[in-house]
Structures are given as structure tokens and as C-alpha cells.
Design an enzyme around this catalytic site. Structure first.
Site, PDB file in Angstrom:
ATOM      1  N   CYS A 137      -9.306 -10.207  18.606  1.00  0.00           N
ATOM      2  CA  CYS A 137      -9.807  -8.928  19.105  1.00  0.00           C
ATOM      3  C   CYS A 137     -11.127  -8.608  18.419  1.00  0.00           C
ATOM      4  CB  CYS A 137      -8.800  -7.829  18.775  1.00  0.00           C
ATOM      5  SG  CYS A 137      -7.116  -8.260  19.230  1.00  0.00           S
TER       6      CYS A 137
ATOM      7  N   ARG B   2       7.331   0.228   1.990  1.00  0.00           N
ATOM      8  CA  ARG B   2       7.134  -0.918   2.864  1.00  0.00           C
ATOM      9  C   ARG B   2       6.032  -1.835   2.365  1.00  0.00           C
ATOM     10  NH1 ARG B   2       5.693   4.093   3.990  1.00  0.00           N
ATOM     11  NH2 ARG B   2       4.269   4.639   5.678  1.00  0.00           N
TER      12      ARG B   2
ATOM     13  N   ARG C  87       0.822  -1.200   0.000  1.00  0.00           N
ATOM     14  CA  ARG C  87       0.000   0.000   0.000  1.00  0.00           C
ATOM     15  C   ARG C  87       0.863   1.260   0.000  1.00  0.00           C
ATOM     16  NH1 ARG C  87      -1.929   4.003  -0.381  1.00  0.00           N
ATOM     17  NH2 ARG C  87      -3.898   4.911   0.319  1.00  0.00           N
TER      18      ARG C  87
ATOM     19  N   ARG D  97      -8.989  -6.586  10.355  1.00  0.00           N
ATOM     20  CA  ARG D  97      -8.693  -7.593   9.340  1.00  0.00           C
ATOM     21  C   ARG D  97      -9.603  -8.806   9.530  1.00  0.00           C
ATOM     22  NH1 ARG D  97      -2.658  -7.072   9.135  1.00  0.00           N
ATOM     23  NH2 ARG D  97      -2.758  -5.176   7.922  1.00  0.00           N
TER      24      ARG D  97
ATOM     25  N   ASP E 195      -6.814   5.258   9.532  1.00  0.00           N
ATOM     26  CA  ASP E 195      -6.778   4.703   8.191  1.00  0.00           C
ATOM     27  C   ASP E 195      -8.048   5.162   7.513  1.00  0.00           C
ATOM     28  OD1 ASP E 195      -4.847   2.888   6.940  1.00  0.00           O
ATOM     29  OD2 ASP E 195      -4.847   1.948   8.918  1.00  0.00           O
TER      30      ASP E 195
ATOM     31  N   CYS F 271     -10.902  -5.955  15.651  1.00  0.00           N
ATOM     32  CA  CYS F 271      -9.954  -6.178  14.541  1.00  0.00           C
ATOM     33  C   CYS F 271     -10.518  -5.728  13.199  1.00  0.00           C
ATOM     34  CB  CYS F 271      -9.608  -7.661  14.456  1.00  0.00           C
ATOM     35  SG  CYS F 271      -8.449  -8.027  13.140  1.00  0.00           S
TER      36      CYS F 271
HETATM   37  C1  LIG Z   1       0.075   0.763   8.414  1.00  0.00           C
HETATM   38  C2  LIG Z   1       0.611   0.016   7.303  1.00  0.00           C
HETATM   39  C3  LIG Z   1       1.993  -0.012   7.029  1.00  0.00           C
HETATM   40  C4  LIG Z   1       3.027   0.674   7.896  1.00  0.00           C
HETATM   41  O1  LIG Z   1       2.804   2.032   8.065  1.00  0.00           O
HETATM   42  P1  LIG Z   1       3.801   2.867   8.994  1.00  0.00           P
HETATM   43  O2  LIG Z   1       3.206   4.231   8.962  1.00  0.00           O
HETATM   44  O3  LIG Z   1       5.142   2.769   8.378  1.00  0.00           O
HETATM   45  O4  LIG Z   1       3.789   2.258  10.351  1.00  0.00           O
HETATM   46  C5  LIG Z   1       2.414  -0.722   5.951  1.00  0.00           C
HETATM   47  N1  LIG Z   1       1.559  -1.369   5.132  1.00  0.00           N
HETATM   48  C6  LIG Z   1       0.221  -1.362   5.357  1.00  0.00           C
HETATM   49  C7  LIG Z   1      -0.673  -2.088   4.421  1.00  0.00           C
HETATM   50  C8  LIG Z   1      -0.288  -0.670   6.453  1.00  0.00           C
HETATM   51  O5  LIG Z   1      -1.603  -0.692   6.686  1.00  0.00           O
HETATM   52  S1  SF4 Z   2      -4.908  -9.570  13.647  1.00  0.00           S
HETATM   53 FE1  SF4 Z   2      -6.730  -8.661  14.589  1.00  0.00          FE
HETATM   54  S2  SF4 Z   2      -7.502 -10.231  16.003  1.00  0.00           S
HETATM   55 FE2  SF4 Z   2      -5.385 -10.765  15.497  1.00  0.00          FE
HETATM   56  S3  SF4 Z   2      -4.158  -9.881  17.145  1.00  0.00           S
HETATM   57 FE3  SF4 Z   2      -4.204  -8.377  15.444  1.00  0.00          FE
HETATM   58  S4  SF4 Z   2      -5.935  -7.021  15.939  1.00  0.00           S
HETATM   59 FE4  SF4 Z   2      -6.151  -8.859  17.205  1.00  0.00          FE
END
Ligand SMILES: *Cc1c(COP(=O)(O)O)cnc(C)c1O
Ligand code: SF4
Length: 357
Positions: free
Chosen positions: A108, A95, A91, A113, A309, A111
């Protein structure tokens, strides 16, 4: 089976321990995917049985999750759009993020994801590592690899070592960031063996997620000490959670406690617009106001950056008063780093005002 796996409890195991109330069991079994409900023996004991406990709320589903707003998404960051394979999310230019597993030690409720499905996404294997290292070789400008999931530290040491070693062979200075809640929820997993392996592949950093000062016990402190004494820095990415840590008093305590155990507060995340998490999301202005107050007395060492985000793939931005263009018709309008405007929902008017103190 690896030693720590016995401590990772499934929904059924936790139910057998009579931890859930009858109401919770019927709510869960009627409405939720029990595969993404689970915790560790350690965290269960820490959370206790008080149903209002701010730790318990982090892994026990509540009926508020059934309320889903039309702007909420299963994949609020549109990560699937940025996926180069089913595990590589690229993204941000410098990185790349690697999904090593869909499993976690504790699931969590907040979460973002949640689209990760354990049945669909197996743990990464050596072939997946090859895809990652080929990608790094083809894109030499990438300076950091985030190993995430799920929680990569639920994987076996042998695989973790293979993964880190393979990345290190591509470049001696690429930074490895391991994103894990294990130091918080499964501190016994952090032992001499694991730390010996990880410390061979520096520059390597651990990014963890302590959300409340009560999560920093003597046992967690010892786990963090093992890591930092091996030369691996530890950073914290907390999530701002209504009813759990959204007060000046609690955040101050959390950040001071973190630096006292040598963990640098890195980000404090405003909640993502993940489906069924509205009860955890604070009013956008609250986080901004709390951070403004904390800034008058706390150091840059102790303070994280407040970040959000943005929905619809707007990306991560640092939040302060200047990021908010306007507040209108139930939405905040925010500008991202490219100058484009994105909407983030205002607090629904009928929601309980729930401040934790
Ligand atoms: C948050 C994130 C990162 C890292 O972001 P930093 O601001 O460097 O901590 C990298 N890739 C993805 C997809 C992210 O969501
Ligand atoms: S991926 Fe989601 S459920 Fe798993 S530890 Fe991280 S925040 Fe918690």
C-alpha cells in the site's frame, strides 16, 4: 512454492504486463524502491487500467510522494523505540505486536510501516517464535498478541500453524489477532486448509483493511464467509484516504457493505505522518465532521471509531471534536490519553482539494 505465491506480482512482473504507463515507469525507476511496489493478479484486475482509479492509487506510486515535509517520518509511530526485539513492539500494556514478515501481498502506498525492509527483516522463524513466547511467559499480563508485518498470511501454512500453536500453548485465553490485507487483495489465499488451521487456535480474530466499497466483491465475500463460518470474527481497520474514500457517501457505503458481509468496522484511521503520504492525508476536521454526520443515522454496529496515531510516540487516540485543543500555524494540537499535547499537521494550503464521491 505455495500455490498462492504465483499470484503475488513483483514490480517487474506488473511492468511486463504493460500495466504501468511510460510516465509511471520513469517516475518509479528514478525515485522508488521497487521492492516495496507490488500487487496481486486479483487486485490488478479489479483496479483496472484507468489511471485515476481509486484502487490503483493504493499501490501505484505517484509524483506527490516525492514531496516530503520536515515533520514526516520514516517511522511515524516511533515503533523502533518500543521494540523489545527486532520483531516485538510493546506499545500498549495489555497487547503486544509481532512482526512476522516484512513482505505483503500488495504494497500500500499509504503504509506507515514503510521502514520495514525486506532485505533487512527476514520472515520470522521458529527461533523468533521462541523469543515471542518467552516474552509472553515473562509478561503474563499481556492479553492479546497482534500478528502483523508486513502481511502474515503471505507466510506458509506450516509456519502460521506453528506460530499460533506456540502462542496458544502459553495461555489458553490469550487473544490472537491476525492483521492482514489478504482477504482484500488475495482472497484465493483464504481456503479450507488455512481456515481449518486458524480455527483450531481460537480465540483468534482477523483484522483486515477494506478501504473502499468497490473492494468488496463476491469473491472477497466468499473468502470472508469461509473465515466467519469457521467461528473466526473479522474486523476492519480502514484508512481515511484523500481522493479514495474521504466522503460521507463512500464511507457510508463501505461500512454498510462491511456489516452486510459480517465484518465489523473497528477503526477508521486518520493518515499517519509517514514520509511521502501527504497527498493521502485528509484535513483532520473532515474525518471528524463525516463521522458526526454518519452517527446521526448509522448504528454503533456499522460505525468504526475514528482514531489517529499521534506523532512522536503519543500513541493512538480516538478522535472527535473534543480531542482538538487548538488549530494554529499549520498544526492541530491534540491531547493523548495521558493528557500530553501533540501536534498533527494541518492540510498544506497549496494542496488540491480532492474529494472522492
Ligand atoms: C494499534 C496498535 C495495537 C492495538 O491497538 P487496539 O487499540 O487494541 O486495536 C497494539 N500495538 C501497537 C503497536 C499498535 O500500534
Ligand atoms: S503492512 Fe503496509 S503495505 Fe503491507 S498490507 Fe499492511 S498497510 Fe499494506
Amino acid at each position: 512454492m505455495t500455490f498462492f505465491k504465483d499470484e503475488i506480482l513483483t514490480y517487474q512482473k506488473i511492468k511486463q504486463l504493460s500495466f504501468f504507463t511510460k510516465d509511471e515507469i520513469s517516475l518509479i525507476e528514478d525515485n522508488f524502491n521497487t521492492k516495496r511496489i507490488g500487487a496481486t493478479t486479483f487486485y490488478l484486475n479489479l483496479a483496472g487500467k484507468n489511471i485515476n482509479s481509486h484502487l490503483r492509487k493504493q499501490f501505484v506510486p505517484s509524483k506527490e510522494e516525492l514531496k516530503i515535509f520536515e515533520y514526516e517520518k520514516a517511522d511515524p509511530l516511533y515503533e523502533k523505540e518500543f521494540s523489545k526485539s527486532n520483531r516485538i513492539i510493546h506499545r500498549y500494556r495489555g497487547r503486544v505486536l509481532f512482526i512476522a514478515t516484512a513482505s505483503c501481498a500488495l504494497y500500500c502506498r499509504h503504509c506507515f510501516r514503510r521502514y520495514l525492509d525486506k532485505a533487512a527483516i527476514k520472515d520470522a522463524d521458529n527461533a523468533d517464535v521462541k523469543i515471542l513466547t518467552d516474552y509472553l511467559k515473562a509478561n503474563k499480563y499481556i492479553k492479546e498478541v497482534l500478528i502483523s508485518g508486513g502481511d502474515p498470511l503471505v507466510l506458509d501454512n506450516d509456519f502460521i500453524e506453528y506460530l499460533c500453536k506456540s502462542i496458544r500453548e502459553v495461555s489458553k485465553d490469550i487473544v490472537i489477532r491476525i492483521c492482514t490485507r489478504v482477504p482484500v487483495v488475495l482472497p484465493s489465499r483464504i481456503d479450507k486448509n488455512l481456515v481449518r488451521i486458524l480455527s483450531k487456535y481460537r480465540p483468534l480474530y482477523i483484522f483486515t483493511q477494506f478501504n473502499h466499497s468497490d473492494e468488496i466483491t463476491e469473491i472477497n465475500n466468499k473468502a470472508v464467509d469461509l473465515i466467519t463460518k469457521s467461528g473466526i470474527p473479522v474486523f476492519n481497520q480502514a484508512v481515511l484516504l484523500k481522493g479514495i474514500n474521504n466522503s460521507e457517501k463512500q464511507l457510508k457505503e463501505l461500512f454498510y457493505k462491511l456489516i452486510s458481509i459480517s465484518v465489523k468496522p473497528y477503526y477508521l484511521f486518520q493518515g499517519d505522518i509517514a514520509a511521502g503520504t501527504s497527498h493521502f492525508r485528509t484535513n483532520l476536521m473532515q474525518g471528524i465532521e463525516i463521522m458526526e454526520k454518519l452517527r446521526t443515522e448509522m448504528s454503533a454496529l456499522s460505525l468504526p471509531l475514528l482514531a489517529v496515531d499521534l506523532p512522536e510516540a503519543g500513541g493512538k487516540i480516538i478522535l472527535d471534536r473534543n480531542s482538538v485543543i487548538k488549530r494554529e500555524n499549520g498544526f492541530f494540537y491534540l491531547k493523548n490519553s495521558e493528557g500530553k499535547t501533540f501536534k498533527y499537521p494541518d492540510e498544506p494550503p497549496d494542496f488540491p482539494k480532492d474529494n472522492y464521491n
